[in-house]
Design a protein around this motif. Structure first.
Motif, PDB file in Angstrom:
ATOM      1  N   GLY A   1       0.791  -1.217   0.000  1.00 60.02           N
ATOM      2  CA  GLY A   1       0.000   0.000   0.000  1.00 60.02           C
ATOM      3  C   GLY A   1       0.821   1.264   0.000  1.00 60.02           C
ATOM      4  N   SER A   2       2.055   1.206  -0.483  1.00 60.01           N
ATOM      5  CA  SER A   2       2.889   2.402  -0.560  1.00 60.01           C
ATOM      6  C   SER A   2       2.381   3.322  -1.659  1.00 60.01           C
ATOM      7  CB  SER A   2       4.339   2.007  -0.846  1.00 60.01           C
ATOM      8  OG  SER A   2       4.848   1.171   0.172  1.00 60.01           O
TER       9      SER A   2
ATOM     10  N   GLY B   1      -7.502   2.574   3.770  1.00 61.70           N
ATOM     11  CA  GLY B   1      -7.114   2.755   2.383  1.00 61.70           C
ATOM     12  C   GLY B   1      -8.234   3.400   1.594  1.00 61.70           C
ATOM     13  N   ASN B   2      -7.897   4.069   0.514  1.00 62.47           N
ATOM     14  CA  ASN B   2      -8.884   4.689  -0.370  1.00 62.47           C
ATOM     15  C   ASN B   2      -8.847   4.011  -1.730  1.00 62.47           C
ATOM     16  OD1 ASN B   2      -9.841   6.808   1.400  1.00 62.47           O
ATOM     17  ND2 ASN B   2      -7.830   7.760   1.137  1.00 62.47           N
ATOM     18  N   ILE B   3      -9.993   3.588  -2.181  1.00 67.61           N
ATOM     19  CA  ILE B   3     -10.124   2.908  -3.470  1.00 67.61           C
ATOM     20  C   ILE B   3     -10.883   3.822  -4.422  1.00 67.61           C
ATOM     21  CG2 ILE B   3     -10.928   0.850  -4.654  1.00 67.61           C
ATOM     22  CD1 ILE B   3      -8.826   0.273  -2.529  1.00 67.61           C
ATOM     23  N   THR B   4     -10.309   4.065  -5.594  1.00 70.44           N
ATOM     24  CA  THR B   4     -10.952   4.910  -6.594  1.00 70.44           C
ATOM     25  C   THR B   4     -11.061   4.142  -7.904  1.00 70.44           C
ATOM     26  OG1 THR B   4     -10.120   6.961  -5.617  1.00 70.44           O
ATOM     27  CG2 THR B   4     -10.831   7.053  -7.911  1.00 70.44           C
TER      28      THR B   4
ATOM     29  N   PRO C   1     -15.599   7.925 -11.231  1.00 68.62           N
ATOM     30  CA  PRO C   1     -16.952   8.132 -10.701  1.00 68.62           C
ATOM     31  C   PRO C   1     -17.212   7.535  -9.329  1.00 68.62           C
ATOM     32  CG  PRO C   1     -16.956   6.339 -12.267  1.00 68.62           C
ATOM     33  CD  PRO C   1     -15.562   6.874 -12.245  1.00 68.62           C
ATOM     34  N   ASN C   2     -16.304   6.702  -8.823  1.00 75.96           N
ATOM     35  CA  ASN C   2     -16.624   5.964  -7.603  1.00 75.96           C
ATOM     36  C   ASN C   2     -15.392   5.892  -6.714  1.00 75.96           C
ATOM     37  OD1 ASN C   2     -18.028   4.390  -5.766  1.00 75.96           O
ATOM     38  ND2 ASN C   2     -17.602   2.478  -6.837  1.00 75.96           N
ATOM     39  N   SER C   3     -15.515   6.349  -5.463  1.00 68.42           N
ATOM     40  CA  SER C   3     -14.403   6.298  -4.527  1.00 68.42           C
ATOM     41  C   SER C   3     -14.930   5.932  -3.154  1.00 68.42           C
ATOM     42  CB  SER C   3     -13.689   7.655  -4.475  1.00 68.42           C
ATOM     43  OG  SER C   3     -12.582   7.604  -3.602  1.00 68.42           O
ATOM     44  N   PHE C   4     -14.193   5.090  -2.433  1.00 69.74           N
ATOM     45  CA  PHE C   4     -14.617   4.708  -1.092  1.00 69.74           C
ATOM     46  C   PHE C   4     -13.391   4.315  -0.276  1.00 69.74           C
ATOM     47  CE2 PHE C   4     -14.757   0.971  -3.773  1.00 69.74           C
ATOM     48  CZ  PHE C   4     -14.171  -0.026  -3.007  1.00 69.74           C
TER      49      PHE C   4
ATOM     50  N   ILE D   1     -11.580   1.825   2.825  1.00 71.78           N
ATOM     51  CA  ILE D   1     -11.649   0.505   3.423  1.00 71.78           C
ATOM     52  C   ILE D   1     -10.667   0.463   4.582  1.00 71.78           C
ATOM     53  CG2 ILE D   1     -10.009  -0.361   1.700  1.00 71.78           C
ATOM     54  CD1 ILE D   1     -11.293  -3.121   2.003  1.00 71.78           C
ATOM     55  N   ALA D   2     -11.109  -0.062   5.709  1.00 74.77           N
ATOM     56  CA  ALA D   2     -10.294  -0.043   6.929  1.00 74.77           C
ATOM     57  C   ALA D   2     -10.134  -1.448   7.492  1.00 74.77           C
ATOM     58  CB  ALA D   2     -10.906   0.882   7.964  1.00 74.77           C
ATOM     59  N   GLY D   3      -9.829  -2.388   6.655  1.00 75.69           N
ATOM     60  CA  GLY D   3      -9.661  -3.766   7.096  1.00 75.69           C
ATOM     61  C   GLY D   3     -10.874  -4.613   6.775  1.00 75.69           C
ATOM     62  N   GLY D   4     -10.667  -5.883   6.502  1.00 72.97           N
ATOM     63  CA  GLY D   4     -11.764  -6.779   6.173  1.00 72.97           C
ATOM     64  C   GLY D   4     -12.069  -6.762   4.691  1.00 72.97           C
ATOM     65  N   TYR D   5     -13.290  -7.155   4.362  1.00 73.12           N
ATOM     66  CA  TYR D   5     -13.714  -7.295   2.973  1.00 73.12           C
ATOM     67  C   TYR D   5     -14.673  -6.171   2.576  1.00 73.12           C
ATOM     68  CZ  TYR D   5     -11.925 -12.097   3.161  1.00 73.12           C
ATOM     69  OH  TYR D   5     -11.135 -13.201   3.281  1.00 73.12           O
ATOM     70  N   GLU D   6     -14.596  -5.779   1.315  1.00 70.99           N
ATOM     71  CA  GLU D   6     -15.549  -4.840   0.736  1.00 70.99           C
ATOM     72  C   GLU D   6     -16.051  -5.428  -0.575  1.00 70.99           C
ATOM     73  OE1 GLU D   6     -16.991  -1.872   1.332  1.00 70.99           O
ATOM     74  OE2 GLU D   6     -16.140  -1.608   3.342  1.00 70.99           O
ATOM     75  N   TYR D   7     -17.361  -5.442  -0.733  1.00 73.93           N
ATOM     76  CA  TYR D   7     -17.987  -5.876  -1.989  1.00 73.93           C
ATOM     77  C   TYR D   7     -18.776  -4.693  -2.525  1.00 73.93           C
ATOM     78  CZ  TYR D   7     -16.860 -10.427   0.020  1.00 73.93           C
ATOM     79  OH  TYR D   7     -16.202 -11.479   0.586  1.00 73.93           O
ATOM     80  N   ARG D   8     -18.343  -4.153  -3.626  1.00 71.19           N
ATOM     81  CA  ARG D   8     -18.956  -2.937  -4.155  1.00 71.19           C
ATOM     82  C   ARG D   8     -19.500  -3.175  -5.558  1.00 71.19           C
ATOM     83  NH1 ARG D   8     -18.986   2.069  -1.022  1.00 71.19           N
ATOM     84  NH2 ARG D   8     -17.929   1.450   0.886  1.00 71.19           N
ATOM     85  N   THR D   9     -20.731  -2.751  -5.762  1.00 68.53           N
ATOM     86  CA  THR D   9     -21.347  -2.798  -7.084  1.00 68.53           C
ATOM     87  C   THR D   9     -21.701  -1.383  -7.501  1.00 68.53           C
ATOM     88  OG1 THR D   9     -22.293  -5.001  -6.697  1.00 68.53           O
ATOM     89  CG2 THR D   9     -23.263  -3.686  -8.463  1.00 68.53           C
ATOM     90  N   ALA D  10     -21.296  -0.995  -8.687  1.00 73.59           N
ATOM     91  CA  ALA D  10     -21.605   0.334  -9.198  1.00 73.59           C
ATOM     92  C   ALA D  10     -22.172   0.188 -10.604  1.00 73.59           C
ATOM     93  CB  ALA D  10     -20.353   1.205  -9.216  1.00 73.59           C
TER      94      ALA D  10
END
Length: 321
Positions: A254-255, A290-293, A305-308, A310-319
């Protein structure tokens, strides 16, 4: 709101796409299956098969969404075997309370029912055995001015206006097939499913016969400081048609400046693209934020168009774009 090509996951991963699946544990789960080669274009399709066998009566597939007063759902259906009695195909529900249901009869015709069991409208044209048709249902919920229309292959087969409610003026769940106890609920292949709400100025009614295509990762562009969990190919770690959980993956510390671009097949070869849906499955294994774009690129034009975070664990994102 939701689309499914049934091409990008295995039967065991159905919960990653749908909200819930009711399937009695004592019964061979083969009556719900993602089956390759059975879709409309030779790809995968969803097989439902509930023959004469105790326990199959409880099978149903659910997708939940926020409350809506108008909903349109469409899907390709290949009727392989008709039911022994009138059997639910799809229901629009408020939680588990049915508001409007479409049933198929032993002769193959379709009927629209209100949630209290009253028949609202019926078709006289049966679904054929062994070939795909495209069915669509649009429902507007109201105790006085509600409407329900059933369309097959762009032809209106059944229509109703009046009371379309059964205790609620909104729905928040799509249920495929039902929960009634029948000797034989028939056998069907489902493909190319969509769900739209009634909001906005576009895509708030019948879309017609649509196809849903899976565009998986095709190649890796720039890849800097990302390490495959096995082998040397970053692409092989993320190009699974059906997700393999944590079996294969790419990692980074994550650098700042770590890059991982994924190229997908171009969509400009398809006519009349209505929407593109992106599914991201991401895991972060340390407590840092972390920031996901999402970066979308067409030629030299880019959009994020989409940014969120994440602070550990799993993320499932649908856009949907």
């Amino acid at each position: 709101r939701f689309i499914d090509s049934f091409d990008h996951y295995a039967t065991a991963s159905i919960y990653d796409k749908w909200t819930g699946l009711k399937s009695p544990a004592a019964v061979d789960p083969g009556h719900w299956a993602i089956v390759s080669g059975r879709g409309r274009r030779g790809t995968s399709g969803l097989l439902f098969d509930a023959p004469l066998s105790a326990g199959y009566e409880g099978a149903a597939l659910f997708y939940s969404f926020d409350d809506q007063s108008t909903v349109t759902v469409g899907f390709a259906i290949n009727c392989l075997r008709r039911p022994s009695e009138n059997s639910d195909l799809i229901s629009l529900c408020n939680i588990e309370s049915e508001q409007v249901t479409v049933q198929i009869t032993p002769s193959g015709t379709l009927i629209i029912l209100r949630g209290d069991g009253e028949e609202l409208a019926a078709s006289s044209c049966p679904l054929p055995i062994g070939s795909f048709q495209y069915a669509e249902l649009k429902v507007a919920l109201s105790a006085t001015v509600g409407t329900a229309q059933l369309v097959v292959d762009r032809t209106i087969l059944a229509s109703y206006s009046g009371d379309t409610t059964n205790g609620s003026t909104t729905v928040n769940c799509l249920r495929m097939f039902g929960h009634e106890a029948l000797a034989d609920r028939g056998s069907y292949i489902i493909d190319d499913l969509y769900l739209c709400d009634g909001g906005g100025s576009t895509f708030n009614s019948f879309l017609g016969d649509v196809s849903v295509y899976l565009l998986g990762a095709e190649s890796v562009g720039v890849s800097q400081a990302w390490t495959p969990s096995t082998g040397v190919s970053n692409l092989a770690m993320i190009s699974d048609t059906a997700p393999d959980s944590d079996a294969t993956y790419n990692t980074t510390t994550g650098s700042f400046g770590d890059l991982f671009y994924v190229a997908q097949p171009a969509v400009n070869s398809f006519d009349n693209i209505l929407a593109v849906v992106q599914q991201l499955n991401i895991r972060m294994t340390n407590p840092r934020v972390g920031n996901i774009t999402t970066l979308l690129r067409s030629g030299l034009t880019e959009a994020t168009p989409n940014s969120f975070s994440i602070a550990g664990g799993y993320e499932y994102r649908t856009a949907i774009y």
